[in-house]
Write an enzyme that holds these catalytic residues in place. Structure first.
Site, PDB file in Angstrom:
ATOM      1  N   HIS A 294       0.857  -1.184   0.000  1.00  0.00           N
ATOM      2  CA  HIS A 294       0.000   0.000   0.000  1.00  0.00           C
ATOM      3  C   HIS A 294       0.898   1.240   0.000  1.00  0.00           C
ATOM      4  CE1 HIS A 294      -3.007   2.901   1.199  1.00  0.00           C
ATOM      5  NE2 HIS A 294      -3.945   1.982   1.266  1.00  0.00           N
ATOM      6  N   HIS A 337      -1.327   3.288  11.364  1.00  0.00           N
ATOM      7  CA  HIS A 337      -0.070   4.036  11.386  1.00  0.00           C
ATOM      8  C   HIS A 337      -0.111   5.177  12.389  1.00  0.00           C
ATOM      9  CE1 HIS A 337      -2.417   6.629   8.690  1.00  0.00           C
ATOM     10  NE2 HIS A 337      -1.494   7.563   8.777  1.00  0.00           N
ATOM     11  N   GLU A 343      -3.295  15.254  10.777  1.00  0.00           N
ATOM     12  CA  GLU A 343      -4.222  15.029   9.675  1.00  0.00           C
ATOM     13  C   GLU A 343      -5.648  15.416  10.065  1.00  0.00           C
ATOM     14  OE1 GLU A 343      -3.890  10.866   8.941  1.00  0.00           O
ATOM     15  OE2 GLU A 343      -1.798  10.962   8.309  1.00  0.00           O
ATOM     16  N   TYR A 352     -15.904   6.391   3.207  1.00  0.00           N
ATOM     17  CA  TYR A 352     -14.449   6.255   3.152  1.00  0.00           C
ATOM     18  C   TYR A 352     -14.097   4.805   3.423  1.00  0.00           C
ATOM     19  CZ  TYR A 352      -9.525   6.993   4.341  1.00  0.00           C
ATOM     20  OH  TYR A 352      -8.158   6.928   4.392  1.00  0.00           O
ATOM     21  N   HIS A 367      -6.572  13.612  13.572  1.00  0.00           N
ATOM     22  CA  HIS A 367      -5.570  12.738  14.169  1.00  0.00           C
ATOM     23  C   HIS A 367      -4.275  13.543  14.231  1.00  0.00           C
ATOM     24  CE1 HIS A 367      -8.113   9.413  12.118  1.00  0.00           C
ATOM     25  NE2 HIS A 367      -8.578   9.669  13.318  1.00  0.00           N
ATOM     26  N   HIS A 373      -3.889   5.558  14.453  1.00  0.00           N
ATOM     27  CA  HIS A 373      -5.192   5.435  13.822  1.00  0.00           C
ATOM     28  C   HIS A 373      -5.092   4.481  12.645  1.00  0.00           C
ATOM     29  CE1 HIS A 373      -3.078   8.762  11.852  1.00  0.00           C
ATOM     30  NE2 HIS A 373      -3.812   8.549  10.777  1.00  0.00           N
TER      31      HIS A 373
END
Length: 438
Positions: A294, A337, A343, A352, A367, A373
């Site tokens: 990813h 992560h 963010e 989402y 966050h 999160h």
């Protein structure tokens, strides 16, 4: 008119290319030839330069436009303080930065007759507006078109509509922004927001720092992500209005007002690169894996405001646009992560892919740096067991304002009724699966 001109279905005309040197005239012959400020500007106009950067910044970074207008901007009465409403500005010192993960529902319904400026509600931010560093996160929910004119001396405004179309009447001409678009109003440019629907709702990033620019592509090469040609600047259109017009100026965090005897949106011709733009997020050229793993979310960066540290942005604007997922043996939703960046995420439409519920259009989550999160339990369980065939993600459009500093909340955001309680619960039930081999 110079450059690549485009027409929209509404009859608005645009010039394409982010950061390009554009020129446009609403009346033939209004642009002087060969000189920026001739002794006598054509058609009895006044020549005026609007500088978005210091005069001596490198040519590649310099932002400025020459405006040829009915009256110069200097022809105005004194400004006086007016109420700030729910608008707040850095430095944000009324609360301490919060390491907890936070999420809000959409703003409550506003009163009838609430225009864009009156509806602005500050969630938080960082930096110091007097030092031109940092950013702020605002939301808006308007029910009426503006009759007054607004300009922000503190920073540029990136407007992200979530509900309802907007017609932005700027000094440079008209922009049409609807959900799925973003509109960029540079520092100091005056504008009016008119609603194209019964109400309008969305998000605003106020960038105090270096103006937004397209990110470098590095190993990606010459093409990909946001293409410069897809950013559209307005063609010149002016108001020749004699009579009282209220003009509101945001300066060092406070709102100031003056009543002009004419409209300040009276620019008949212009040329330069300090100009407003509109961009259709659906034109974003998503780059992703076609093998495994990813990529980091930085691969979705549309615009960046660089800092004095290469690669470390004052604020990035990131979009999670429609795309194909084809990674093999890969956990496809965003991974768990912790990040040195902070963010703020919003949702324009749909859902989402890292959240099963609770994250809704018009809402948002914060966050702050190093806050852990990632996907909630339901998403994790589903994605871990999914058949990994090619999957099209096209039922949602999310974005992120990502910044190098913590976002400190305003008291109104920390105490808001629409702040969700129990957001941490979405990660409950992530059970232990570890089984030692021996």
């Amino acid at each position: 008119m110079s450059g690549d001109a485009r027409k929209t279905a509404e009859g608005l005309a645009y010039l394409s290319g982010f950061g390009n040197e554009h020129s446009s005239e609403a009346v033939p012959g209004a642009l002087p030839q060969g000189r920026n400020s001739p002794q006598r500007a054509p058609l009895g106009l006044y020549a005026e330069q609007l500088s978005g950067t210091a005069f001596t910044e490198p040519r590649a970074h310099n932002r400025r436009s020459w405006l040829y207008r009915v009256r110069p901007s200097a022809a105005h009465p004194a400004f006086t303080r007016t109420g700030n409403g729910a608008v707040r500005t850095a430095p944000f010192t009324q609360a301490v930065p919060d390491p907890n993960r936070l999420r809000w529902n959409p703003l409550p319904e506003p009163e009838a007759g609430t225009d864009f400026l009156a509806s602005l509600w500050t969630l938080g931010g960082n930096g110091d507006v007097t030092q031109r560093t940092g950013m702020a996160v605002h939301l808006y929910h308007a029910t009426a078109s503006m009759e007054r004119v607004f300009g922000d001396a503190d920073g540029e405004l990136l407007i992200v509509p979530e509900r309802g179309g907007l017609l932005l009447r700027t000094e440079f001409g008209l922009l049409h922004a609807e959900p799925g678009h973003v509109a960029l109003i540079p520092r100091g440019v005056r504008f009016r927001v008119e609603l194209l629907d019964a109400d309008a709702r969305g998000y605003v990033c106020e960038n105090y720092g270096t103006p937004f620019q397209l990110p470098d592509l590095g190993p990606i090469g010459a093409n990909g992500l946001a293409n410069a040609r897809d950013f559209l600047a307005p063609v010149a259109a002016y108001e020749d209005v004699e009579g009282p017009v209220e003009v509101v100026n945001k300066f060092c965090g406070n709102l100031w007002t003056a009543t002009y005897d004419h409209s300040p949106l009276d620019v008949v011709a212009w040329h330069g690169n300090h100009v407003p733009y509109v961009y259709d997020l659906r034109r974003f050229n998503v780059i992703g894996t076609i093998s495994y793993d990813h990529p980091d979310p930085s691969i979705f960066t549309v615009l960046t405001s660089p800092s004095d540290t290469p690669g470390l942005a004052g604020v990035d604007f990131v979009v999670f646009a429609p795309r194909w997922l084809v990674g093999e043996d890969t956990f496809r939703p965003p991974y768990f992560h912790r990040n040195v960046m902070s963010e703020y995420m919003g949702l324009i439409k749909g859902a989402y892919d890292a959240k099963a519920e609770g994250f809704v259009p018009g809402g948002g989550s914060l966050h702050n740096m190093m806050s852990a999160h990632g996907p909630d339990r339901e998403t994790f369980d589903r994605a871990s067991a999914a058949e990994l065939k090619p999957q099209r993600i096209d039922d949602g459009l999310a974005f992120m304002f990502e910044t190098r500093w913590p976002v400190t909340l305003t008291p109104q955001a920390a105490r808001a009724e629409h702040l969700q309680q129990g957001y941490d619960d979405v990660w409950q039930g992530l059970e232990r699966h570890f089984r030692p081999l021996h």
